[in-house]
Design a protein around this motif. Structure first.
Motif, PDB file in Angstrom:
ATOM      1  N   ASP A 111      39.312 -43.362  10.752  1.00 28.56           N
ATOM      2  CA  ASP A 111      40.143 -43.260  12.302  1.00 28.56           C
ATOM      3  C   ASP A 111      39.641 -42.426  13.221  1.00 28.56           C
ATOM      4  O   ASP A 111      39.091 -41.676  13.114  1.00 28.56           O
ATOM      5  CB  ASP A 111      41.598 -42.583  11.765  1.00 28.56           C
ATOM      6  N   PRO A 133      39.414 -41.739  17.348  1.00 28.94           N
ATOM      7  CA  PRO A 133      40.181 -42.123  18.910  1.00 28.94           C
ATOM      8  C   PRO A 133      39.382 -43.501  19.572  1.00 28.94           C
ATOM      9  O   PRO A 133      38.479 -43.666  20.150  1.00 28.94           O
ATOM     10  CB  PRO A 133      39.917 -40.930  19.802  1.00 28.94           C
ATOM     11  N   ILE A 190      46.186 -49.078  15.556  1.00 25.91           N
ATOM     12  CA  ILE A 190      47.090 -48.086  15.956  1.00 25.91           C
ATOM     13  C   ILE A 190      48.343 -47.570  17.171  1.00 25.91           C
ATOM     14  O   ILE A 190      47.046 -46.756  17.904  1.00 25.91           O
ATOM     15  CB  ILE A 190      46.357 -46.421  14.153  1.00 25.91           C
ATOM     16  N   GLU A 191      48.974 -47.718  17.295  1.00 25.92           N
ATOM     17  CA  GLU A 191      49.700 -46.790  17.337  1.00 25.92           C
ATOM     18  C   GLU A 191      50.366 -45.616  17.749  1.00 25.92           C
ATOM     19  O   GLU A 191      50.839 -45.593  17.012  1.00 25.92           O
ATOM     20  CB  GLU A 191      50.675 -47.917  18.341  1.00 25.92           C
ATOM     21  N   ASP A 192      49.466 -44.433  18.351  1.00 24.48           N
ATOM     22  CA  ASP A 192      49.718 -43.163  18.079  1.00 24.48           C
ATOM     23  C   ASP A 192      50.915 -42.801  19.308  1.00 24.48           C
ATOM     24  O   ASP A 192      50.539 -42.528  20.288  1.00 24.48           O
ATOM     25  CB  ASP A 192      48.463 -41.754  18.342  1.00 24.48           C
ATOM     26  N   GLN A 193      52.765 -42.897  18.895  1.00 27.27           N
ATOM     27  CA  GLN A 193      53.275 -42.539  19.371  1.00 27.27           C
ATOM     28  C   GLN A 193      53.248 -40.875  19.958  1.00 27.27           C
ATOM     29  O   GLN A 193      53.952 -40.732  20.765  1.00 27.27           O
ATOM     30  CB  GLN A 193      54.981 -42.324  19.339  1.00 27.27           C
ATOM     31  N   GLN A 194      52.818 -40.044  19.005  1.00 28.50           N
ATOM     32  CA  GLN A 194      52.724 -38.348  19.690  1.00 28.50           C
ATOM     33  C   GLN A 194      51.592 -37.804  20.858  1.00 28.50           C
ATOM     34  O   GLN A 194      51.453 -37.289  21.351  1.00 28.50           O
ATOM     35  CB  GLN A 194      52.637 -37.517  18.322  1.00 28.50           C
ATOM     36  N   ARG A 195      50.118 -39.039  20.163  1.00 32.27           N
ATOM     37  CA  ARG A 195      49.255 -38.517  21.298  1.00 32.27           C
ATOM     38  C   ARG A 195      48.648 -40.020  21.750  1.00 32.27           C
ATOM     39  O   ARG A 195      49.722 -40.641  21.540  1.00 32.27           O
ATOM     40  CB  ARG A 195      48.120 -38.690  20.536  1.00 32.27           C
ATOM     41  N   GLN A 237      46.020 -41.447  23.187  1.00 32.23           N
ATOM     42  CA  GLN A 237      45.628 -42.099  23.129  1.00 32.23           C
ATOM     43  C   GLN A 237      45.712 -43.117  21.449  1.00 32.23           C
ATOM     44  O   GLN A 237      46.027 -42.221  20.764  1.00 32.23           O
ATOM     45  CB  GLN A 237      43.946 -41.650  22.779  1.00 32.23           C
ATOM     46  N   ASP A 238      45.435 -44.429  21.146  1.00 32.57           N
ATOM     47  CA  ASP A 238      45.494 -44.834  20.464  1.00 32.57           C
ATOM     48  C   ASP A 238      44.095 -44.842  19.613  1.00 32.57           C
ATOM     49  O   ASP A 238      43.619 -44.185  19.539  1.00 32.57           O
ATOM     50  CB  ASP A 238      45.461 -46.334  20.477  1.00 32.57           C
ATOM     51  N   LEU A 239      45.128 -45.115  18.450  1.00 30.71           N
ATOM     52  CA  LEU A 239      43.479 -45.074  17.485  1.00 30.71           C
ATOM     53  C   LEU A 239      42.982 -46.462  16.954  1.00 30.71           C
ATOM     54  O   LEU A 239      43.900 -46.996  16.705  1.00 30.71           O
ATOM     55  CB  LEU A 239      43.581 -44.026  16.223  1.00 30.71           C
ATOM     56  N   ARG A 244      41.306 -47.768  13.504  1.00 31.36           N
ATOM     57  CA  ARG A 244      41.477 -47.756  12.163  1.00 31.36           C
ATOM     58  C   ARG A 244      39.905 -48.096  11.710  1.00 31.36           C
ATOM     59  O   ARG A 244      40.373 -50.033  11.419  1.00 31.36           O
ATOM     60  CB  ARG A 244      42.360 -47.853  10.963  1.00 31.36           C
TER      61      ARG A 244
END
Length: 134
Positions: free
Chosen positions: A26, A28, A52-57, A59-61, A63
């Motif tokens: 993974d 950024p 991968i959409e990261d709701q807490q950050r 910036q998306d990731l 993979r």
């Protein structure tokens, strides 16, 4: 924490995952990283990638699923960063390098987008040499 060279971080994460024989890594995401990953998939160096959409950050990731042969040898044997923030490397269309006499690729950021050196040569454009992959 701010990152001064996201391309070097991208290449290092792939290099470390390949040497540890991980199946995925993974990283950024940014538009440049997505384009470089697309090129790696088109050239056959990785199996696939997903966003991968990261709701807490904020910036998306991305993979990346690494590609191995039947002997668990990674398709990517080497990665090298060419242009750095402290020393930018540019090449014209006629000066684009051949990596291992055509066995590897150079990724170039051109006015027509992020391309391999072969496609940049065919489009007759030069640009910033980002990295070599073999």
């Amino acid at each position: 924490m701010s990152m001064t060279d996201p391309i070097a971080d991208y290449l290092t994460r792939i290099r470390n995952a390949a040497s540890a024989r991980h199946s995925k890594v993974d990283i950024p995401s940014s538009r440049l990283i997505r384009e470089m990953t697309r090129i790696l998939q088109e050239e056959g160096y990785i199996q696939s990638f997903t966003m991968i959409e990261d709701q807490q950050r904020s910036q998306d990731l991305i993979r990346i699923y690494l590609k191995y042969d039947e002997n668990r040898k990674c398709a990517i044997t080497g990665l090298k960063r060419i242009s750095r923030p402290s020393l930018r490397r540019y090449a014209g269309a006629d000066e684009l390098p051949r990596v291992l006499n055509g066995l590897g690729i150079a990724i170039v950021s051109t006015p027509k987008g992020v391309l391999t050196e072969k496609k940049a040569r065919m489009a007759n454009v030069g640009g910033e040499l980002l990295c070599h992959i073999w």
